[in-house]
Design a protein around this motif. Structure first.
Motif, PDB file in Angstrom:
ATOM      1  N   HIS A  66       2.294   1.547  -3.431  1.00 51.96           N
ATOM      2  CA  HIS A  66       1.234   2.008  -4.341  1.00 51.96           C
ATOM      3  C   HIS A  66       1.027   3.524  -4.228  1.00 51.96           C
ATOM      4  O   HIS A  66       0.723   4.189  -5.222  1.00 51.96           O
ATOM      5  N   ASN A  67       1.247   4.073  -3.038  1.00 46.72           N
ATOM      6  CA  ASN A  67       1.077   5.513  -2.814  1.00 46.72           C
ATOM      7  C   ASN A  67       2.381   6.286  -3.010  1.00 46.72           C
ATOM      8  O   ASN A  67       2.437   7.488  -2.698  1.00 46.72           O
ATOM      9  N   HIS A 125       0.847  -1.212   0.000  1.00 45.18           N
ATOM     10  CA  HIS A 125       0.000   0.000   0.000  1.00 45.18           C
ATOM     11  C   HIS A 125       0.877   1.255   0.000  1.00 45.18           C
ATOM     12  O   HIS A 125       0.583   2.241  -0.685  1.00 45.18           O
ATOM     13  N   ASP A 133       5.227   5.858  -1.361  1.00 45.65           N
ATOM     14  CA  ASP A 133       6.003   5.999  -0.129  1.00 45.65           C
ATOM     15  C   ASP A 133       7.009   4.842  -0.059  1.00 45.65           C
ATOM     16  O   ASP A 133       6.746   3.788   0.549  1.00 45.65           O
TER      17      ASP A 133
END
Length: 990
Positions: A917-918, A914, A920
């Protein structure tokens, strides 16, 4: 004494209600009025024995209409369509009675179909036939068969009955009743015929539902008082009848008390334990989970088992396999969990066959919207309302030959809940059009009877029941979640089944959820109330506008009258100014006359001086008088003649002096009148100026105070009266002016006459002087006559003083007029004060109106705010429920240390993906590094598993993972360099 009269409409749970009556009153106190030979004795209404307390049976309500006015009338109704279908199959399968000429015998002998049965006169609108035109609101109690247990409980409360045992009586003898019922309900032609023939009954049934809703609302407020009172009355009535055999604690025919919580329930003749695990409970899970596990344990072929929807794993323990729970494949489109394949049921290949498939409360959500928590469901506004049926057809397609499936769904009123579909009999019958044979389907039904309201309690009471009794069951009412469920069992009969989902949807009426309908009804009530208030305000506004228009018309009339008054006032002022100019002209003429009078008085004084001089000469000539006595005696004859002429002259002189004095008095009087007229004229001018100011002020007040126009008009009329009075006074002044002018003209004439007489007197005086010069002897006599003239002068002065007294009297009358004027002014000021007070009251009323409007707007704003807060609270509630379920899920999954560590590892890998995906990358590296502490794999396997998980999560999101970019990133390389040097996982591999 008869207390109850209960009309038994056929197939409306009348036999079950009769059993309840027997428990309360005892058979010896009930008269059964049925048209058969079962009664020991038949009574006419006037022959009913005194010990009878209840009359129950198939009879016309009009039979006892004129008897027992104090008895409570009771009737039970049922949906007309279901009633007729049940009645048809019940009568058709009764034992044949020879010689039966009733509709029952006709049906059994001729074997007519339900279509012809619906056309029989005895059948059409059978509910209206039983009520005999009596309004439902005139009954003491109207029960609804679909809510029999709830309504019986209400009647028990209303009448103070003891605890009852409810046992279903007189079940339909048709062994294929459920199948026949489905065939009838799926036949649109028959349903249309039944609806057409029984519209009055349908309207009556809808009225009964409305009365029921109203009764339940009122009973919720009165229940404690009513129950206590009726319980006392019932106990008193029982204490008076020692022969009563009622046992208030009897439990007969295997029934159960409704307040006794059991650990088990009956399903298909087998006793199963309630699910007491709190997760998603209390709800339909209390029975669904037990039914599902029982089905899994008893399936014969357990090689290939599929569960659609991840439900049962929430209630499994680590000893599940030892207990006989079958291993199975679990698919769930949305829920990510260990051992769950995130696949869509509808996309599974048809070649993939299973021996057994189980689905617990899942198919009703397929193809529908997001649930209130947002945890699952389709994020689309376009929904397929028949998708749950297609899902059942898909499950049937995935079954291998002779395979079995078990599916549970909420059941009752066909409801579109947005994120779910509650099934109904009509909806379930549509499975036929998707190619599933009728003989391949078996359905069972359970209904929630009661639940423990205690917080955190999972105690519930479910009961297996007929489908026809669930036609009005709501989702989320009266208990949360499903109040009834259908258990659908499928059996694959043939391998030749071809799945065809391209079928046109059937137009059905989907009800809104119960809570939505309640909110809608509340909003409708608020809307009607607001509309009523709006209509009232509109009426008030139209009324106010009408009054305003009237006031405007009156205002225009008053303004026109005021303009006319102003014109008249200006005209009067012009006339007054003209009168003033005439008065000034008259005053000038009067002053000229006064100057001429003074001149005449001067001449008179000069004449008097000449007279004194003549007297001196007369004294000088006294001496000569004695000398002339002789001559006088000689001229006595001439003297007598001269005396006659002198006497004539004196009389003329006295007359002239009298007229002169009269002219002087009239002149003084005229002057006084003129002075008074001037004072009155100035006073009139002041009053006119004041009237103008008052009129202008009144005009302003009229413009500011439209609502007080009538009072202002009164003041205007009063002003007009004062104006008319002023005009009268002005006219009186005009009359006095004309009178003064006449008197002035008369004075002028008298003055001219006096002047003529004065000139004549001068001539006579000259003549007299000649005569005096000739007649000095008569001087003494002339002096005596002069003294007489002085006495007449004193008399004239007295008359002048009398004129002054009259002048003072006139002044007193003037002061009295001033007093009246002050009184009139005081009254005018009082009227002004009343006007100001009325204006204050008007402003106060307007302020109250504005305040009321403000309060209404504030109430509406508060209503909108409250609605917003309610929606926010609901959103927070759904969010809290979601978080609670997630915590429960985690607690359920962490039963032992190994599972807990595996769950932590999967959660950390997902958090790392996640973060990636962002964008980071540091967060990704952090979570992957943390997952190394709980990985069950070797270092190499762990890296490969990371890549596989990242690829899987990215695929579920609809895009392909860029592996090259990932493994070439600085964070990934740093992690590979440092993180993996710490050794393998701390958890051994299994």
């Amino acid at each position: 004494m008869v207390e109850l009269i209960a009309v038994h409409v056929p197939k409306t749970a009348g036999a079950t209600f009769q059993s309840a009556l027997q428990q309360v009153y005892g058979s010896q106190h009930i008269y059964y009025d049925y048209l058969d030979a079962s009664r020991p004795k038949v009574y006419e209404p006037h022959e009913i024995p005194s010990q009878i307390r209840v009359i129950n049976g198939h009879f016309s309500l009009s039979k006892y209409e004129s008897f027992f006015p104090e008895a409570k009338r009771i009737i039970w109704l049922r949906h007309p369509i279901y009633l007729l279908v049940s009645l048809y199959f019940y009568w058709r399968y009764l034992p044949l009675q020879k010689g039966d000429n009733t509709i029952v015998g006709k049906l059994q002998q001729s074997k007519i179909g339900i279509y012809e049965f619906a056309d029989q006169p005895e059948i059409r609108n059978i509910l209206c036939q039983n009520t005999c035109g009596k309004m439902l609101k005139d009954f003491y109690f109207v029960g609804v068969q679909e809510f029999f247990r709830e309504d019986l409980l209400e009647l028990k409360t209303m009448l103070g009955w003891p605890e009852l045992t409810v046992v279903q009586e007189n079940i339909n003898p048709n062994p294929k009743y459920q199948e026949d019922l489905q065939n009838v309900l799926s036949n649109k032609t028959i349903i249309s015929k039944l609806v057409e023939n029984n519209r009055q009954d349908i309207e009556l049934y809808e009225e009964a539902l409305s009365l029921r809703a109203k009764r339940r609302q009122e009973l919720s407020l009165l229940q404690p008082i009513l129950a206590g009172w009726n319980r006392v009355q019932y106990q008193l009535s029982q204490s008076k009848k020692p022969d009563s055999q009622v046992d208030l604690k009897i439990i007969g025919k295997g029934g159960a008390k409704m307040t006794k919580w059991k650990k088990t329930f009956l399903f298909q003749g087998k006793e199963l334990y309630y699910n007491r695990i709190p997760y998603n409970n209390p709800s339909e899970r209390a029975v669904e989970v037990s039914i599902g596990f029982n089905w899994l344990i008893n399936i014969q072929n357990s090689d290939r088992v599929l569960e659609v929807g991840n439900v049962l794993s929430r209630y499994e323990s680590s000893l599940g396999e030892q207990m006989g729970v079958i291993k199975r494949r679990i698919i769930d489109k949305f829920e990510i969990d260990i051992g769950v394949d995130n696949e869509d049921l509808m996309t599974l290949e048809s070649d993939e066959k299973y021996d057994s498939i189980v689905s617990i409360s899942t198919v009703e959500h397929i193809g529908q919207g997001l649930d209130p928590r947002g945890a699952y469901g389709e994020s689309t506004e376009i929904r397929d309302l028949e998708a749950p049926l297609k899902a059942i057809a898909k499950i049937y397609d995935l079954l291998a030959s002779e395979g079995k499936a078990l599916i549970t769904v909420p059941f009752g009123v066909l409801t579109d809940g947005g994120w779910y579909i509650q099934f109904s009999a009509q909806y379930l019958a549509l499975l036929k059009k998707y190619g599933i044979p009728q003989e391949a389907i078996r359905t069972s039904f359970l209904r929630l009877i009661n639940r423990d309201p205690t917080k955190d309690s999972v105690k519930m009471l479910w009961e297996e029941i007929e489908e026809i009794e669930l036609s009005n069951v709501e989702y989320n009412h009266p208990f949360p979640f499903a109040n009834a469920i259908a258990v659908i069992e499928l059996s694959k009969l043939s391998k030749n089944f071809q799945l065809n989902l391209e079928v046109d949807p059937t137009p059905l009426y989907y009800h809104m959820p119960y809570e939505t309908r309640i909110e809608l009804d509340q909003y409708k009530v608020q809307l009607h109330q607001t509309q009523g208030e709006l209509e009232q305000y509109k009426v008030l506004m139209h009324q106010t506008q009408g009054e305003l228009e009237q006031y405007k018309v009156l205002m225009h009339q008053a303004q026109s009258q005021l303009a006319q008054s102003q014109l008249q006032l200006h005209q009067t002022q012009g006339e007054l100014e003209q009168s003033q100019s005439q008065l000034h002209q008259t005053q000038g003429e009067l002053e000229q006359s006064q100057s001429q009078l003074h001149q005449t008085q001067g001449e008179l004084k000069q004449s008097q001086a000449q007279l004194h001089q003549t007297q001196g000469e007369l004294e000088q000539s006294q001496s000569q008088l004695h000398q002339t006595q002789g001559e006088l005696e000689q001229s006595q004859s001439q003297l007598h003649q001269t005396q006659g002429e002198l006497e004539q002259s004196q009389s003329q002189l006295h007359q002239t002096q009298g007229e002169l004095e009269q002219s002087q008095s009239q002149l003084h009087q005229t002057q006084a009148v003129l002075v008074q007229s001037q004072l009155q004229l100035h006073q009139t001018q002041g009053e006119l100026v004041q009237s103008q100011l008052q009129l202008h002020q009144t005009q302003g007040e009229l413009e500011q105070s439209q609502l007080q126009l009538h009072q202002t008009q009164g003041e205007l009329e009063q002003s007009q009266l004062q104006l008319h009075q002023t005009q009268g006074e002005l006219e009186q002044s005009h009359a006095q002016l004309h009178q003064t002018q006449g008197e002035l003209e008369q004075s002028h004439a008298q003055l001219h006459q006096t002047q003529g007489e004065l000139e004549q007197s001068h001539a006579q005086l000259h003549q007299t002087q000649g005569e005096l010069e000739q007649s000095q002897a008569q001087l003494h006599q002339t002096q005596g006559e002069l003294e007489q003239s002085q006495s007449q002068l004193h008399q004239t002065q007295a008359e002048l003083e009398q004129s002054h007294a009259q002048l003072h009297q006139t002044q007193a009358e003037l002061e009295q007029s001033h007093a009246q004027l002050h009184q009139t002014q005081a009254e005018l000021e009082q009227s002004h004060a009343q006007l100001h007070q009325t204006q204050g009251e008007l402003e106060q009323s307007q302020a109250q109106l504005h305040q009321t409007q403000g309060e209404l707007e504030q109430s509406q704003a508060q209503l909108h705010q409250t609605q917003g807060e309610l929606e926010q609270s609901q959103a927070q509630l759904h969010q809290t429920q979601a978080e609670g379920e997630r915590l429960q899920f985690q607690e359920a999954m962490v039963g032992d240390s190994d599972l807990r560590i595996q769950l932590d590892y999967k959660l950390l890998v997902w958090e790392a993906w996640h973060a990636h995906h962002n964008g980071d990358m540091k967060g990704m590296a952090h979570f992957l590094k943390q997952s190394l502490k709980c990985t069950p794999f070797s270092a190499t396997e762990t890296v490969l598993k990371w890549l596989e998980s990242f690829a899987q999560f990215s695929s579920e999101k609809g895009y392909q993972l860029d592996t090259n970019s990932l493994i070439n990133s600085a964070e990934w390389n740093e992690l590979m360099r440092r993180g993996l040097h710490n050794g393998n996982s701390v958890i051994p591999k299994h």
